[in-house]
Design a protein around this motif. Structure first.
Motif, mmCIF file in Angstrom:
data_model
loop_
_atom_site.group_PDB
_atom_site.id
_atom_site.type_symbol
_atom_site.label_atom_id
_atom_site.label_comp_id
_atom_site.label_asym_id
_atom_site.label_seq_id
_atom_site.Cartn_x
_atom_site.Cartn_y
_atom_site.Cartn_z
ATOM 1 N N MET A 35 0.829 -1.203 0.000
ATOM 2 C CA MET A 35 0.000 0.000 0.000
ATOM 3 C C MET A 35 0.867 1.259 0.000
ATOM 4 S SD MET A 35 -3.114 -1.099 -0.059
ATOM 5 C CE MET A 35 -4.096 0.317 0.423
ATOM 6 N N THR A 36 2.178 1.071 0.251
ATOM 7 C CA THR A 36 3.120 2.190 0.229
ATOM 8 C C THR A 36 4.367 1.776 -0.540
ATOM 9 O OG1 THR A 36 4.269 1.498 2.251
ATOM 10 C CG2 THR A 36 2.361 2.958 2.516
ATOM 11 N N MET A 37 5.215 2.745 -0.814
ATOM 12 C CA MET A 37 6.541 2.445 -1.346
ATOM 13 C C MET A 37 7.369 1.811 -0.231
ATOM 14 S SD MET A 37 6.443 3.402 -4.500
ATOM 15 C CE MET A 37 8.159 3.498 -5.006
ATOM 16 N N HIS A 38 8.441 1.141 -0.590
ATOM 17 C CA HIS A 38 9.294 0.492 0.391
ATOM 18 C C HIS A 38 10.299 1.506 0.932
ATOM 19 C CE1 HIS A 38 9.939 -4.038 1.134
ATOM 20 N NE2 HIS A 38 10.192 -3.370 2.228
ATOM 21 N N SER A 39 10.152 1.909 2.175
ATOM 22 C CA SER A 39 11.078 2.862 2.786
ATOM 23 C C SER A 39 12.333 2.134 3.256
ATOM 24 C CB SER A 39 10.421 3.558 3.986
ATOM 25 O OG SER A 39 9.257 4.239 3.591
ATOM 26 N N GLY A 40 13.494 2.650 2.849
ATOM 27 C CA GLY A 40 14.756 2.064 3.311
ATOM 28 C C GLY A 40 15.001 0.662 2.825
ATOM 29 N N CYS A 41 14.421 0.299 1.699
ATOM 30 C CA CYS A 41 14.589 -1.065 1.180
ATOM 31 C C CYS A 41 16.056 -1.342 0.870
ATOM 32 C CB CYS A 41 13.733 -1.247 -0.073
ATOM 33 S SG CYS A 41 13.718 -2.944 -0.705
ATOM 34 N N GLN A 42 16.584 -2.446 1.403
ATOM 35 C CA GLN A 42 17.971 -2.823 1.165
ATOM 36 C C GLN A 42 18.165 -3.307 -0.269
ATOM 37 O OE1 GLN A 42 20.409 -2.301 3.424
ATOM 38 N NE2 GLN A 42 18.802 -1.374 4.706
ATOM 39 N N ALA A 50 15.691 -5.481 -2.625
ATOM 40 C CA ALA A 50 15.102 -4.804 -3.781
ATOM 41 C C ALA A 50 15.301 -5.621 -5.040
ATOM 42 C CB ALA A 50 15.725 -3.419 -3.939
ATOM 43 N N ILE A 51 16.495 -6.191 -5.193
ATOM 44 C CA ILE A 51 16.780 -7.014 -6.375
ATOM 45 C C ILE A 51 15.984 -8.312 -6.340
ATOM 46 C CG2 ILE A 51 18.582 -8.300 -7.600
ATOM 47 C CD1 ILE A 51 20.578 -6.161 -6.608
ATOM 48 N N VAL A 52 15.942 -8.942 -5.151
ATOM 49 C CA VAL A 52 15.211 -10.206 -5.006
ATOM 50 C C VAL A 52 13.726 -10.005 -5.301
ATOM 51 C CG1 VAL A 52 14.446 -11.969 -3.358
ATOM 52 C CG2 VAL A 52 16.839 -11.236 -3.388
ATOM 53 N N ARG A 53 13.151 -8.897 -4.832
ATOM 54 C CA ARG A 53 11.730 -8.646 -5.045
ATOM 55 C C ARG A 53 11.393 -8.367 -6.508
ATOM 56 N NH1 ARG A 53 8.148 -7.389 -0.844
ATOM 57 N NH2 ARG A 53 9.014 -7.757 1.229
ATOM 58 N N LYS A 54 12.399 -8.042 -7.296
ATOM 59 C CA LYS A 54 12.162 -7.829 -8.719
ATOM 60 C C LYS A 54 12.229 -9.129 -9.507
ATOM 61 C CE LYS A 54 13.785 -3.036 -8.882
ATOM 62 N NZ LYS A 54 14.825 -2.100 -9.387
ATOM 63 N N ASP A 55 12.781 -10.167 -8.889
ATOM 64 C CA ASP A 55 12.834 -11.482 -9.530
ATOM 65 C C ASP A 55 11.447 -12.124 -9.460
ATOM 66 O OD1 ASP A 55 13.172 -14.603 -9.241
ATOM 67 O OD2 ASP A 55 15.015 -13.896 -10.215
ATOM 68 N N LYS A 56 10.900 -12.505 -10.587
ATOM 69 C CA LYS A 56 9.527 -13.021 -10.639
ATOM 70 C C LYS A 56 9.325 -14.230 -9.740
ATOM 71 C CE LYS A 56 8.326 -11.364 -15.265
ATOM 72 N NZ LYS A 56 7.864 -11.742 -16.629
ATOM 73 N N GLU A 57 10.312 -15.121 -9.721
ATOM 74 C CA GLU A 57 10.180 -16.332 -8.906
ATOM 75 C C GLU A 57 10.275 -16.016 -7.421
ATOM 76 O OE1 GLU A 57 9.462 -20.237 -8.055
ATOM 77 O OE2 GLU A 57 9.395 -19.288 -10.041
ATOM 78 N N MET A 58 11.266 -15.216 -7.043
ATOM 79 C CA MET A 58 11.486 -14.894 -5.631
ATOM 80 C C MET A 58 10.435 -13.926 -5.071
ATOM 81 S SD MET A 58 14.035 -16.638 -4.442
ATOM 82 C CE MET A 58 13.373 -17.988 -5.414
ATOM 83 N N GLY A 112 11.916 -4.665 8.710
ATOM 84 C CA GLY A 112 12.947 -5.690 8.789
ATOM 85 C C GLY A 112 14.074 -5.516 7.795
ATOM 86 N N GLN A 113 14.349 -6.618 7.056
ATOM 87 C CA GLN A 113 15.482 -6.688 6.138
ATOM 88 C C GLN A 113 16.785 -6.466 6.892
ATOM 89 O OE1 GLN A 113 14.971 -4.280 2.631
ATOM 90 N NE2 GLN A 113 12.946 -5.125 2.159
ATOM 91 N N ILE A 114 16.898 -7.163 8.032
ATOM 92 C CA ILE A 114 18.087 -7.056 8.873
ATOM 93 C C ILE A 114 18.541 -8.451 9.291
ATOM 94 C CG2 ILE A 114 17.594 -4.770 9.804
ATOM 95 C CD1 ILE A 114 16.228 -6.049 12.151
ATOM 96 N N LYS A 115 19.753 -8.523 9.842
ATOM 97 C CA LYS A 115 20.285 -9.784 10.370
ATOM 98 C C LYS A 115 20.562 -9.605 11.860
ATOM 99 C CE LYS A 115 23.645 -10.031 7.319
ATOM 100 N NZ LYS A 115 24.786 -10.517 6.490
#
Length: 343
Positions: free
Chosen positions: A42-49, A53-61, A111-114
């Motif tokens: 519903m929003t843009m991804h703030s602070g997306c790592q 960002a690359i993984v979310r652009k992969d159709k399968e992932m 998230g997107q942290i370790k």
């Protein structure tokens, strides 16, 4: 709250929220996105790592990413608190449920942290099944630098962020309910304008301005909040049941059980329950709930005592349960009831 106001964009002003979301992401080093109940952004991804960002652009992932958002939000809604978990790449994510009128309408995902301190005490659940290992390994190898550059936080830091976002989310929902309640109460006045004028201002020449204002206030509240009738302590009961009724009204702060009252009346629990329904017209638990809610309304109307203290003084196990019961019988939270009763 009306059904058409249960949509996420009716609860959150996304134009303002996007700016705040960006700031929170920057300060906490977490990526944040707000999704609906299906996991749709519903929003843009703030602070997306960069890695994510690359993984979310992969159709399968991307399918797995959306599943994580959806299932994480649903689990958070089920437990009604922040849910911290691992995605399919063992990256830590947090789901903050957005719940209105007991309905899950979306979530704030962070998230997107370790973690810097993984141990048996903070073992997290991986919420979705592993994707194709070959594809997963290939992506990890090609994005090793980006994966290694993911922010690292301690588990305590993650928990603090989760709790902060949960409090903020509850505040946003409370403010939205407050705003919509005001609009609905305005509608009530408009719809009942003639009735209110006739009932309140009849005989106005003999009424003071303060009395008229008070009657207007009562009219508005009674139009929005259902009036739950309850049996008073002067009700006529049998000699057998009277010790229980007297005790209830003399010990408002106690969490009284059927067993306690049955023992006080020197009868079995089953007989006490049957006798209570016969004489009072409803089950003991229902009677006690309605009675305590009525007492709480009196306190809310006449004092500024905090809701948490009212909950404690009336013998509720925790404030959250008191608020839930109050809303069940009155349709609004205690704080909103008090605010608009005093207005």
């Amino acid at each position: 709250m009306r059904k058409d106001n249960l949509k996420l964009d009716k609860i959150i002003d996304f134009e303002k929220w996007n700016k705040l979301q960006d700031s929170i992401a920057l300060v906490t080093k977490t990526a944040i996105i707000t999704v609906d109940y299906k996991g749709n952004p519903m929003t843009m991804h703030s602070g997306c790592q960069k890695f994510c960002a690359i993984v979310r652009k992969d159709k399968e992932m991307a399918k797995y990413c959306q599943k994580c958002d959806s299932r994480g939000g649903l689990e958070a809604a089920r437990i009604n608190k922040p849910y911290i978990y691992l995605c399919h790449y063992n990256i830590v994510d947090i789901a903050i449920p957005i719940i209105v009128d007991d309905k899950y309408i979306g979530a704030i995902m962070a998230g997107q942290i370790k973690l810097s301190d993984i141990n048996s005490d903070n073992t997290l659940e991986q919420i979705v099944s592993e994707p194709n290992k070959d594809i997963k390994i290939k992506i990890l190898q090609s994005l090793k630098e980006e994966y290694d550059n993911l922010p690292v936080l301690s588990f305590d830091e993650v928990e603090n962020i989760a709790n902060m976002l949960f409090d903020l989310c509850n505040y946003l929902v409370e403010e939205a309910l407050d705003k919509n309640l005001a609009l609905e109460m305005k509608d009530v006045i408009n719809l009942n304008d003639y009735k209110m004028t006739k009932e309140i201002f009849s005989g106005h020449k003999t009424k003071s301005i303060e009395n008229i204002k008070k009657e207007m206030s009562n009219f508005i509240i009674n139009s929005y909040v259902e009036d739950n009738s309850f049996n008073g302590n002067n009700v006529s009961v049998s000699r057998t049941l009277k010790p229980a009724i007297d005790y209830i009204y003399s010990n408002k702060s106690e969490n009284i059980s059927v067993k306690d009252m049955a023992d006080l009346c020197h009868i079995s629990q089953s007989y006490f329950s049957r006798l209570f329904v016969k004489e009072m017209g409803e089950k003991f638990s229902t009677y006690m709930s309605k009675l305590k809610i009525q007492w709480s309304k009196n306190i809310l109307e006449e004092t500024d005592i905090p809701v948490t203290q009212i909950s404690e003084e009336l013998g509720f196990n925790e404030p959250g349960y008191f608020i839930k019961m109050f809303k069940k019988y009155e349709g609004v939270t205690p704080s909103i009831y008090r605010k608009y009763y005093k207005k």
